[in-house]
Design an enzyme around this catalytic site. Sequence first.
Site: not given
Lengths: 345, 345
Positions: A44-46, A87, A194, A235, A245-246
């Site tokens: 995971r993680g772009a 995704r 995370q 993001d 962002n998150k």
Amino acid sequence: MRPVYYEDGALKLIDQTLLPTEEVIRSYTDYRKIGEAIVTMVVRGAPAIGVTAGYAVYFAALEFKKEPIATFRQKMKEACDYLRGTRPTAVNLFWAIDRMSTVIEKAEPQDPETITAQLKEEADAICAEDIAMCRAMGKNGAALIHHGDTILTHCNAGALATADYGTALGVIRAAMEAEKNISVYADETRPLLQGARLTAYELHKDGIPVTLITDNMAGWMMKQGKINCVVVGADRITRNGDVANKIGTYSVSILAKEHHIPFYVAAPTSTIDFDMLSGDDIVIEERPSDEIKWIKGQQIAPDGIRFENPAFDVTPHQNVTAIITEKGVVYPPYFRSIPKLRQDQ
Amino acid sequence: MRPVYYEDGALKLIDQTLLPTEEVIRSYTDYRKIGEAIVTMVVRGAPAIGVTAGYAVYFAALEFKKEPIATFRQKMKEACDYLRGTRPTAVNLFWAIDRMSTVIEKAEPQDPETITAQLKEEADAICAEDIAMCRAMGKNGAALIHHGDTILTHCNAGALATADYGTALGVIRAAMEAEKNISVYADETRPLLQGARLTAYELHKDGIPVTLITDNMAGWMMKQGKINCVVVGADRITRNGDVANKIGTYSVSILAKEHHIPFYVAAPTSTIDFDMLSGDDIVIEERPSDEIKWIKGQQIAPDGIRFENPAFDVTPHQNVTAIITEKGVVYPPYFRSIPKLRQDQ
């Protein structure tokens, strides 16, 4: 710490669904299985997803390279379409597959063996560029960190989200390498944890002192003077400097402002959406409520109630002290400084 | 919803360690077992612990009432000492045991049967007074809630923390009874998840619409205009209006201020420490790190890292719009309005 790398003819992925309690490295040579690994968040993680997708396209070519060129091109198109569907929101996924597709189109001569060899080179290049970008960002950001600083970070913008080194955690690693004697507070980052599972794990593994707190403790740590600056990833960044962002990043930015603590965002320029004028236009993904209701198979909330579970929030540019990119650090007013990053591209 | 009550010769406790997935009512007649229930948090919440301790002293008397008076008094002293040791920081525990001890000392005539009967009356009185206080607080606080308001609360200052009705949730219940068409956002409240497990459970049970969010979502909900006011409980309030409450309350108060949302504290005047001048003097309990590292038996963070786990934080009086008590609502400047509550006692 490399969550995705090519070795001995196979793609290796650290299974991030099992961290931090189990460290399992999985080995892949079938692009379909690599696609499944993206879907199930083994990786995971772009940026890390982009690198993974690049190698997945290469493994598809290896499988089809004995076919005639027309069949090969058709099979490759199908493989790319399949990978694009894994995704739907990760921008780097499409960007990496587009780069690989361009290699297929442009290769000379147009024979499967040649194309396959060039795809391997391109996948390696995507991976190497990602690492170089993180290193450059780290170096640029480390200049903002003072000796002895304690840094708060949220979610995982680390090596585990990239090919290596990380974005926000890249800045922290570079400050550590510059012997700045830093330490880190990591928000656990509910609902998917995370911060607890990945950030605490990778910093501890690298010997960087890390203290884990729940998300609701960040303000109280700031009040006690325990935090000197905040560094988070992004993001998406819009032209005016607003940062998606998150979820929870927005609250941290307000707490930092209240306590007069610098709030830094570390992200490559590929994260900047130069065509989007402000964060008001960003659509926030709403994720399944079971991510809140259940933790590792344990139900923690009653049935029958309502949940909200936005995956991201938007921090307004007014709360962002500086944005750290691989091309340099930019400051407000962002509507002037951000467009200049595009001119440099 | 009564987490503690006397029925058919036994003390009944809802086992709060099993909520929200299991609803089990446990029955006690042995004061030692009641002490264990306090230790293991079958019952929690300072007022509810006080009520429980009152009945525990009564059950001790029932056990020893056939003894000669000297032996009875000695056994009762030992029982009270044991009960005092169950939760060292819950003020209401000591306060309730002191009240029961005073009954033992003052009873006329000094015979065990008479004392035991009077202890039952005192335990019932402590319970009834707690409910009356919550009802009064609720009525006073409901006047601050507007028709259609959505209220954010943190942790569980509910019926489950008192004998019935609750403090912060008492205000919400009273607003509901006044047909104000309200709804509630509940922070899940890591690490012990009292918001998810208890607040969401008891509000849903009472038919009050409740939406559960993770702690790091509160700011984003406020930004979107989804929250009209905040109501929380308090563990201690100092003479100047500073409020010690569950960790995370301080951050919520800053987020409320940033978004120009009223921030209300609901607590009985017994929570006010009139002799402590400010929150700077409050010692914050640091709890075991395993509360963060493990959730319901599942490890969520790596071994070897550092944790901080303060159970409470202190919200400065500047962030508190009003304090709701059973005697009325008080406003800034608190150094003037709070001492008046003492004069009324």
